[in-house]
Motif scaffolding. Structure first.
Motif, short mmCIF file in Angstrom:
data_model
loop_
_atom_site.label_atom_id
_atom_site.label_comp_id
_atom_site.label_asym_id
_atom_site.label_seq_id
_atom_site.Cartn_x
_atom_site.Cartn_y
_atom_site.Cartn_z
N GLY A 201 0.85 -1.19 0.00
CA GLY A 201 0.00 0.00 0.00
C GLY A 201 0.88 1.23 0.00
O GLY A 201 1.97 1.21 -0.57
N GLY A 226 -4.12 1.14 -0.45
CA GLY A 226 -3.48 2.46 -0.38
C GLY A 226 -3.71 3.26 -1.65
O GLY A 226 -4.48 2.87 -2.53
N ASP A 301 -9.25 5.12 1.58
CA ASP A 301 -9.03 3.88 2.35
C ASP A 301 -9.68 2.74 1.57
O ASP A 301 -10.54 2.97 0.72
CB ASP A 301 -9.68 4.00 3.75
CG ASP A 301 -9.21 2.91 4.73
OD1 ASP A 301 -8.26 2.17 4.40
OD2 ASP A 301 -9.81 2.81 5.82
N THR A 338 -6.28 0.05 7.31
CA THR A 338 -4.93 -0.20 7.81
C THR A 338 -5.01 -0.95 9.14
O THR A 338 -4.24 -1.89 9.39
CB THR A 338 -4.18 1.14 8.00
OG1 THR A 338 -4.17 1.81 6.73
CG2 THR A 338 -2.75 0.93 8.48
#
Ligand code: ADP
Ligand code: MG
Length: 416
Positions: A201, A226, A301, A338
């Protein structure tokens, strides 16, 4: 073969140790404090070992980017103090980087003493492009000592006086931290248990192209999130709205995807994403499938469906390398992807390796249990270069003894 600490008899020897103590600082009411001492802690095994072995230890370290001049705010004073606390003994900081005063102090050290020299980057020769300037500084250090230990993993990809030049002038060994980092990366690069998954990412494809290019030859599956995911999605014809898109990378991304297909490597892209009108317009944040990104929104995201799918893959793999956050994790509204990946890494029974400065920072700032990962690299740039399959100059230099300059006060250093 690179020598390790156990290969050398350090008793009574003066040893230069390059460490990476480049910790984040904050000044509150005029007092400079270390925000995160993780790098100092990571270096302790090497120093404890050398102290117990009876070495006289001279620490070389840098802080920030003083660009070759003395910047008082970048003095190692707070670092030496914290390091001494953690090591359990006083670590005097010498106000100079090199010179007669340093030589005088070092000559009076006792076995087990540790001193630190001031920020090596206060001296312009440390990072000079001119090898003879660097060599000059390195020679002044080598005259102080009998041996060199390279343990600053965060700087081993740099050609710098305290990293490479001085290593070539003294019998050298890799410290504990460098040895640990290399063991983890060599396992994933040469002998990974399968299925072997890589999760990539971060912001840009261009930063990670060399990593992709190298890892694709060995991995089973590649999960991409990402900012870089949007260039992959665009290459497949998706309209990515205002998302981070590197137009100039589209052809290279198509070429990599083609090679992956030939090699039988699956590239897995997000199927849903969190979008917003802007990074700071969190009110407009919403989840959409990747084929419905509004033209005035940007992807910030991976979405919950993708996060769950990535997590399931991570948990069922045998080896997972993760580099690069899945979204703009610094903003809580865009941190869920994440967090999900980090938690799956922590939960997975696989051999889990985290590389990349921001990825490691994300784990810490999201409060994920660091000890649940097999290895979190302390070096952002260095870990990326290892994943690119490159030889790192600071590691090569540990094996290159150009000119042994053993100090006359000690008999030659013997390997035990
Ligand atoms: P690492 O240091 O772990 O290698 P990078 O430096 O490549 O990671 O990327 C980290 C940055 O990527 C973070 O600051 C994060 O905010 C940013 N980022 C992640 N996803 C996106 C996105 N969708 N759009 C823009 N920036 C992103
Ligand atoms: Mg980064």
């Amino acid at each position: 073969m690179t020598a390790l600490l156990d290969d050398v008899d350090f008793a009574g020897r003066t040893v230069l140790v390059r460490a990476d103590f480049n910790v984040p600082l904050a000044t509150v009411e005029g007092v400079t404090k270390i925000i995160d001492d993780g790098r100092i802690r990571a270096a302790l095994p090497t120093f404890s070992y050398l102290v117990a072995a009876g070495a006289r230890v001279v620490v070389l370290a840098h802080l920030g980017r003083p660009k070759g001049s003395v910047v008082p705010a970048l003095s190692l004073t707070p670092v030496a103090a914290r390091f001494g606390e953690l090591l359990g003994q006083a670590v005097p900081l010498l106000p100079q980087v090199c010179g007669d005063d340093v030589a005088d102090v070092v000559s009076k050290m006792s076995d087990g003493d540790v001193v630190m020299l001031e920020n090596v980057r206060f001296d312009p020769r440390e990072t000079s492009k001119d090898a003879s300037e660097r060599g000059d500084l390195a020679a002044s250090w080598s005259r102080l000592a009998d041996a060199y230990v390279g343990d600053g993993f965060g700087v081993v990809h740099r050609e710098q006086a305290s990293v490479t030049d001085v290593a070539r002038l003294l019998p050298s060994a890799a410290g504990r931290l460098v040895a640990t980092e290399l063991a983890a990366f060599s396992q994933v690069l040469t002998d990974p248990a399968r299925p072997y998954l890589v999760v990539l990412g971060g912001a840009k494809v261009s930063d990670k192209l060399a990593v992709l290019d190298h890892l694709i030859n060995n991995v089973d599956r590649l999960l991409i999130g990402g900012g870089m995911a949007f260039t992959f999605l665009a290459a497949q014809g998706y309209d990515v709205g205002c998302s981070l898109l590197e137009e100039s990378m589209l052809d290279l991304v198509r070429a990599i995807s083609g090679r992956a297909a030939e090699l039988g490597v699956d590239i897995v892209l997000p199927t849903d994403v969190v979008v917003a009108r802007g990074l700071h317009d969190t009110v407009s944040a919403t989840v959409v499938p990747v084929n419905a990104i509004p033209s005035d929104h940007m992807g910030l995201d991976i979405g919950p469906v993708t996060a769950a799918a990535f997590s399931a893959e991570i948990v069922s793999a045998q080896t997972v390398v993760w580099n690069g956050p899945m979204g703009v994790f610094e903003v809580p509204e865009f941190s869920a992807g994440t967090r999900a990946v980090a938690m799956a890494m922590a939960r997975s029974a696989a051999f889990t390796v985290v590389g990349g400065g921001d990825s490691a920072a994300a784990i810490r700032s999201l409060g994920i249990d660091e000890s649940a990962m097999s290895h979190i690299s302390t070096g952002g740039g260095a870990s990326l270069e290892l994943l690119e399959g490159r030889d790192l100059p600071g590691l090569l230099a540990l094996d290159e003894l150009v000119e042994p300059t053993l100090s006359s006060t000690h008999p030659p250093l013997k390997e035990s």
